[in-house]
Structures are given as C-alpha cells and as structure tokens.
Design an enzyme around this catalytic site. Structure first.
Site, PDB file in Angstrom:
ATOM      1  CB  SER A 160      -0.884  -0.013   1.254  1.00  0.00           C
ATOM      2  OG  SER A 160      -1.458   1.241   1.538  1.00  0.00           O
TER       3      SER A 160
ATOM      4  CE1 TYR B 108      -5.335  -1.758   4.652  1.00  0.00           C
ATOM      5  CE2 TYR B 108      -4.188   0.238   3.971  1.00  0.00           C
ATOM      6  CZ  TYR B 108      -4.819  -0.949   3.655  1.00  0.00           C
ATOM      7  OH  TYR B 108      -4.932  -1.341   2.340  1.00  0.00           O
TER       8      TYR B 108
END
Length: 283
Positions: free
Chosen positions: A166, A179
C-alpha cells in the site's frame, strides 16, 4: 486466448470478491490460468467465477478466511484436487476497521479528558482488539497463504507470489496506524520471504496500489453526489496524474510480476502503482 506464461497454471487469488482482485482474477483467467477464488463472501466469489466461466475460463470459488489455517489448508487440498497444485498466488485480502481509525490527525487533549468528546477517536482511545484484527487480516492474512500455498510451490520447485502492499507501506498516512503498520510489514515480509524461497525456485514480490476506488475507499474519497471529499481532493493534489486508479491500471504490473518469462530475475521488490503519488511532495 491464453498466454503461454499462464496457460493451464493454477492461480490462487485471495480477496477475489473485491474490486481490484476480482479484476486480477479475471485477467489471469483470460491469460489461460485456472483460478481459485478465495474470500469470505461466497456470493461475491460465485459472481466473479460466473463471469470467468462465461468467457471460457476455469474458476473455483471457495469461501475461506485467510487468517484461518485450517480453512486455508482445506482450501489448498480442494484446489489441488480440482485444478492442480498452486503455482501462482496473489495475496489481495485485507481491509481496515473504523474502530482502529482515528477521527483526528494529531493529538487533542480531549481524547484523554475524563469528560471525553462525543465522536472523537484518537490514538489513546482506539479499540486495541480491532487494532489487532487489522494487523491480523492484512499481515497474517498474507503470511498464512504464503506458508500454505508456498509449500506446494516449493515442492514443485517453481512458483510466483504477489502480495498487496500500500502507499501506507512507504508513508504512515494519517488516521490509519494499524493499517499502515500492517502494510509496512507486508513489504518487509515480502523481502524476507523472497530471499528465503529463492533456493526453492519461488519468486516473491509485491504491488503497492495508490488510491484506487473500491467499495471502501469510495466512501472516504467521494461524497454521496460523487464529488471528491476533502481527503479525496488532498489525494488528487498529491497525485501527478490527477486521477484515482482504476482496476485495469493494476493488471499489467501484477501479471508481469507473476510471469517467469518476463520477470524471472525479479524477486523481493514492491512496485508502486500510484499515479506518481510517492514522487510528489505536494509542494
């Protein structure tokens, strides 16, 4: 029409009911792979499988939680029996939970005040159980499939794995500490596993999508009228190509990383597919 690189190979895609990985699964099938679709919602997987079969491809939907070792072991056995042993693995399952997301971008005294503040969620009052859930699904949900399906690849002496990292892997974006922590771990694990599995003939890489629109991000980046939110506008302001990513933007990179004919000497890297986000400071 199949691609010689993927023809009749067995590919496993986790998170295959989602926007991005359903597109990856369909592309692998178009290029000749037999695709096993893993995810928590069988209905979503069945819909993707139907689309693949409608174009002459082979697909096997299996509902399984990527953090459940027993469920994945059973899925691996079923896939091997019906499609053949796994040769390609795409680890796209992941996600976030609102109770692990702050509502503020920096410390505010109200978050530690005995009186509190309605609706305010800072680091000091995050739900740590949900924090662990986010770490578990994104990080262990990558490690466990790599262990179970990677064993089959090592036994065959070949294979390729692509993990999903990510933008958070490179920069801790505001409000999403769990996250970001998990996705940074995915990059480190990808490097470690690439070196470890090299003697087994298995390559391990990752792709780091920028800001793509899917069911989850659409609610954050766009309002109900389809206009950009303040966060969505901030993202575009830091993205030189001035748009959000579309699923098709990811396919070439994922397929290249999986293809031994085209990337056979590539292992241990994470490739950003981000419209230039990481290259721009926004200044």
């Amino acid at each position: 029409m199949g691609n010689a690189g993927f023809q009749d190979q067995t590919a496993v895609v986790t998170g295959a009911g989602g926007t991005l990985c359903s597109a990856v699964a369909k592309e692998l099938a178009r290029l000749g792979a037999k695709v096993a679709l893993l995810g928590r919602s069988f209905d979503k997987l069945a819909s993707v499988a139907a689309d693949i079969r409608a174009t002459g491809g082979a697909a096997l939907p299996i509902a399984a939680d990527v953090t459940d070792v027993e469920a994945l072991t059973a899925a691996c056995k079923a896939i091997s029996e019906k499609l053949g042993p796994c040769e390609l693995l795409v680890n796209g399952a992941g996600g976030n939970q609102m109770q692990a997301v702050t509502t503020i971008t920096e410390f505010a005294p109200e978050e530690i005040s005995p009186l509190g503040a309605e609706g305010l969620r800072g680091f000091f009052n995050l739900d740590l159980d949900r924090f662990l859930d986010v770490l578990r699904v994104n990080l262990m949900g990558t490690v466990i499939p790599c262990q179970i399906f990677g064993r089959e690849m090592a036994r065959q002496g070949r294979g390729a794995i692509v993990n999903f990292a990510s933008m958070n892997s490179y920069r801790p974006l505001s409000r999403v500490p769990a996250y970001g922590m998990a996705k940074a771990g995915v990059v480190n694990f990808t490097q470690w596993l690439a070196a470890y599995l090299a003697p087994a003939g298995v390559r391990v890489n990752a792709v780091a999508p920028g800001f793509f629109l899917n069911d989850r991000s659409r609610k954050i980046l766009l309002d109900e009228a389809g206009n950009r939110t303040a966060r969505g506008q901030s993202v575009i302001g830091h993205t030189p190509l001035r748009r959000f990513g579309e699923p098709d933007d990811l396919l070439g990179c994922v397929c290249w990383l999986l293809d031994d004919q085209r990337s056979g000497f590539v292992t241990g890297i994470t490739v950003p597919v981000d419209g230039g986000f990481l290259a721009s400071s926004g200044v």
